[in-house]
Write a protein that holds these residues in place. Sequence first.
Motif, short mmCIF file in Angstrom:
data_model
loop_
_atom_site.label_atom_id
_atom_site.label_comp_id
_atom_site.label_asym_id
_atom_site.label_seq_id
_atom_site.Cartn_x
_atom_site.Cartn_y
_atom_site.Cartn_z
N THR A 96 0.81 -1.20 0.00
CA THR A 96 0.00 0.00 0.00
C THR A 96 0.85 1.26 0.00
O THR A 96 0.39 2.33 0.33
N ALA A 97 2.13 1.09 -0.39
CA ALA A 97 2.98 2.27 -0.53
C ALA A 97 2.32 3.24 -1.49
O ALA A 97 1.70 2.85 -2.48
N THR A 98 2.40 4.52 -1.21
CA THR A 98 1.64 5.48 -1.98
C THR A 98 2.48 6.16 -3.05
O THR A 98 3.69 6.23 -2.96
N HIS A 99 1.78 6.63 -4.06
CA HIS A 99 2.38 7.43 -5.12
C HIS A 99 1.54 8.69 -5.23
O HIS A 99 0.36 8.64 -5.55
N LEU A 100 2.14 9.84 -4.91
CA LEU A 100 1.42 11.12 -4.91
C LEU A 100 0.19 11.05 -4.02
O LEU A 100 -0.88 11.59 -4.33
N GLY A 101 0.33 10.35 -2.90
CA GLY A 101 -0.74 10.29 -1.92
C GLY A 101 -1.78 9.22 -2.18
O GLY A 101 -2.69 9.04 -1.38
N GLU A 102 -1.67 8.49 -3.30
CA GLU A 102 -2.64 7.45 -3.62
C GLU A 102 -1.99 6.08 -3.47
O GLU A 102 -0.80 5.91 -3.70
N PRO A 103 -2.77 5.05 -3.06
CA PRO A 103 -2.21 3.71 -2.95
C PRO A 103 -1.64 3.24 -4.28
O PRO A 103 -2.24 3.45 -5.33
N ALA A 104 -0.48 2.62 -4.24
CA ALA A 104 0.15 2.11 -5.46
C ALA A 104 -0.63 0.89 -5.96
O ALA A 104 -0.98 0.01 -5.18
N LEU A 105 -0.91 0.85 -7.25
CA LEU A 105 -1.62 -0.29 -7.81
C LEU A 105 -0.66 -1.38 -8.27
O LEU A 105 -0.92 -2.56 -8.09
N TYR A 106 0.46 -0.98 -8.87
CA TYR A 106 1.50 -1.95 -9.21
C TYR A 106 2.49 -2.00 -8.06
O TYR A 106 3.05 -0.98 -7.65
N VAL A 107 2.69 -3.20 -7.52
CA VAL A 107 3.60 -3.39 -6.39
C VAL A 107 4.63 -4.43 -6.79
O VAL A 107 4.32 -5.61 -6.94
N LYS A 108 5.85 -3.98 -6.97
CA LYS A 108 6.90 -4.84 -7.52
C LYS A 108 7.08 -6.12 -6.73
O LYS A 108 7.24 -7.20 -7.31
N ASP A 109 7.07 -6.04 -5.41
CA ASP A 109 7.35 -7.23 -4.59
C ASP A 109 6.09 -7.80 -3.96
O ASP A 109 6.15 -8.49 -2.94
N LEU A 110 4.95 -7.53 -4.56
CA LEU A 110 3.69 -8.06 -4.03
C LEU A 110 3.71 -9.59 -4.09
O LEU A 110 4.03 -10.19 -5.11
N ASP A 111 3.33 -10.22 -2.98
CA ASP A 111 3.31 -11.67 -2.90
C ASP A 111 1.85 -12.14 -2.90
O ASP A 111 1.03 -11.64 -2.12
N TYR A 112 1.52 -13.07 -3.78
CA TYR A 112 0.17 -13.60 -3.82
C TYR A 112 0.22 -15.02 -4.36
O TYR A 112 1.17 -15.43 -5.03
N THR A 113 -0.80 -15.78 -4.05
CA THR A 113 -0.83 -17.18 -4.45
C THR A 113 -1.51 -17.35 -5.79
O THR A 113 -2.21 -16.46 -6.29
N ALA A 114 -1.32 -18.53 -6.38
CA ALA A 114 -1.98 -18.84 -7.65
C ALA A 114 -3.49 -18.83 -7.47
O ALA A 114 -4.24 -18.45 -8.39
N GLU A 115 -3.95 -19.23 -6.30
CA GLU A 115 -5.39 -19.24 -6.03
C GLU A 115 -5.96 -17.82 -6.01
O GLU A 115 -7.06 -17.57 -6.52
N GLU A 116 -5.20 -16.90 -5.41
CA GLU A 116 -5.65 -15.51 -5.38
C GLU A 116 -5.70 -14.93 -6.80
O GLU A 116 -6.63 -14.19 -7.15
N GLU A 117 -4.71 -15.25 -7.60
CA GLU A 117 -4.69 -14.76 -8.97
C GLU A 117 -5.86 -15.34 -9.76
O GLU A 117 -6.52 -14.64 -10.54
N ALA A 118 -6.12 -16.63 -9.54
CA ALA A 118 -7.24 -17.28 -10.24
C ALA A 118 -8.56 -16.62 -9.87
O ALA A 118 -9.46 -16.47 -10.73
N ALA A 119 -8.70 -16.19 -8.63
CA ALA A 119 -9.93 -15.53 -8.21
C ALA A 119 -10.12 -14.21 -8.95
O ALA A 119 -11.24 -13.85 -9.35
N VAL A 120 -9.02 -13.47 -9.16
CA VAL A 120 -9.09 -12.21 -9.91
C VAL A 120 -9.51 -12.47 -11.35
O VAL A 120 -10.38 -11.77 -11.90
N VAL A 121 -8.89 -13.46 -11.97
CA VAL A 121 -9.22 -13.77 -13.37
C VAL A 121 -10.66 -14.23 -13.48
O VAL A 121 -11.38 -13.90 -14.44
N ARG A 122 -11.11 -14.98 -12.48
CA ARG A 122 -12.49 -15.47 -12.50
C ARG A 122 -13.49 -14.30 -12.47
O ARG A 122 -14.51 -14.31 -13.16
N ILE A 123 -13.19 -13.28 -11.68
CA ILE A 123 -14.05 -12.10 -11.63
C ILE A 123 -14.08 -11.41 -13.00
O ILE A 123 -15.14 -11.00 -13.49
N LEU A 124 -12.91 -11.28 -13.62
CA LEU A 124 -12.85 -10.69 -14.95
C LEU A 124 -13.66 -11.49 -15.96
O LEU A 124 -14.39 -10.93 -16.79
#
Length: 502
Positions: A33-61
């Motif tokens: 949640t590091a900020t850029h110009l006061g807003e939460p960063a959307l791209y996070v270089k070292d963000l850690d997430y599981t394959a299941e979490e990614e699959a959930a995002v794709v499923r919503i799309l």
Amino acid sequence: MAPSHSNSRSVDDSDSKHGESTAWTETQTATATATHLGEPALYVKDLDYTAEEEAAVVRILDIRLFPWILLTTFVLNMDRTNHSNAISDNLPADLGFTINTVNTGTAIYSVAFSIFCFSGAVMAKIVGPARWIPILMFAWGLVTLAHALIKDKAGYLTVRVFIAITEGGVIPATLIYLGGYYKSTELSTRLGWFWGVQAIASAVSGLMASGLLQLRGKSGLEGWKWLFIVDGAITVFVSVIMWFYLPRNVNSTKGGLRGFKPWFTPRQVQIAVTRVIRDDQSKREYEKRVTRADFKDAATDLDLPTVIKSFHFNVFVSNALTAPPYVLQAIIMIIVIRHSDKVRERGFHGAFGSAWQLVGWILLRAMPNSASRGVKYFGAVVVASWPYNHPLNIGWMSENTGSVGKRTVASGAVIFAANIYGVWASQIYQADDAPYFKRGNSINIAFAGFTTILWVVQKYYYRHLNRRNEREYAALNEQEKLEEDSQAAKKGNRSLTFKYTT
């Protein structure tokens, strides 16, 4: 539309374990949640997430976004196919000209459509595809309605120019839009669905035409005018819905017809953005309006109803009989492209599709004129149900161009080539070759055979480039290798570290 998976880690994250179920710790929260110009960063270089979490995002799309994109292309191809359905209802004779004028109109349409594919991509960058798509839909809906006002040859050619201008930009804008939500390893399969739905739309259009064309004489209108009126009204209605539904990006999914709550949690928004950029670092240059990238457009079969009518079915049966081959094409194409994504192979899969079509053209050409209607229809079904490989073309182009700038130029070339062919394709079936079109089918045999060879040649050319790059990279000293590695993103597919998909 099951989501396809790929590594949720990038080279930058090689120190983390992919797929490991990791708790969302306070330290990770602070990083993500590091900020850029006061807003939460959307791209996070070292963000850690599981394959299941990614699959959930794709499923919503896949559930909340992609079906609506399929609706736009369904409406587009329904409108494009209605032209050939109208021709089968004696549109040329009603307006006082021959099939040769239709061929001229198709050639003009192809040129205008191709040119405005480029402008569609440019306008998508300026306006935003979530806005430009419904604007274009509304415009071509009005032009579709205007077909009912045509009185003569000049009116016909004028309306065909305007339908090309308004329809030309929507597929580039749509594919740019999808490029902001899906990874390259997911996109080809979605594009398979995209063009599969176009095939289904052609089938539905034929069934609609078989009914609507029977309204000839109602209110003093020809049947084909009723077809354009109904299709145009549907398009205008859908365009209004799209204006209030399509989100600008994954962080703008609340409001309008999308619902009172956002589709994603804040963490899922970061996963959605980060995973796409990890897949393709050049997409760092996508602004959150998702207005840059990639993939382009195709054309549709304008001649199937006319060919089937030449088998001496009446006009209503001819249009209804166009449905089965389009449905088959959608099913077969999706199967082939999903398999291509699964094994990550493009060349032989594309050659398979072109060879399928080649066999169909040979069957039609070899049939004696005395063959039964059923046998001739079978040949037409084989041709029309070929696994359309344009999605593979687009996916292959995207994978093998390593920068957004170069990819944009290459995309424009793909758009142009996919439609400009109509200039000469419109001249293949001439009135003096009717009703069996032996000369025209011979020309199509030559095109399909040449294309089959090109797919294989391109595959082995990419293999050659991969082997050459490996040799040249291995010959570098350690300092030179470090320099080459550091320049990889800038050089794109010219880097010795780039590996082409074959």
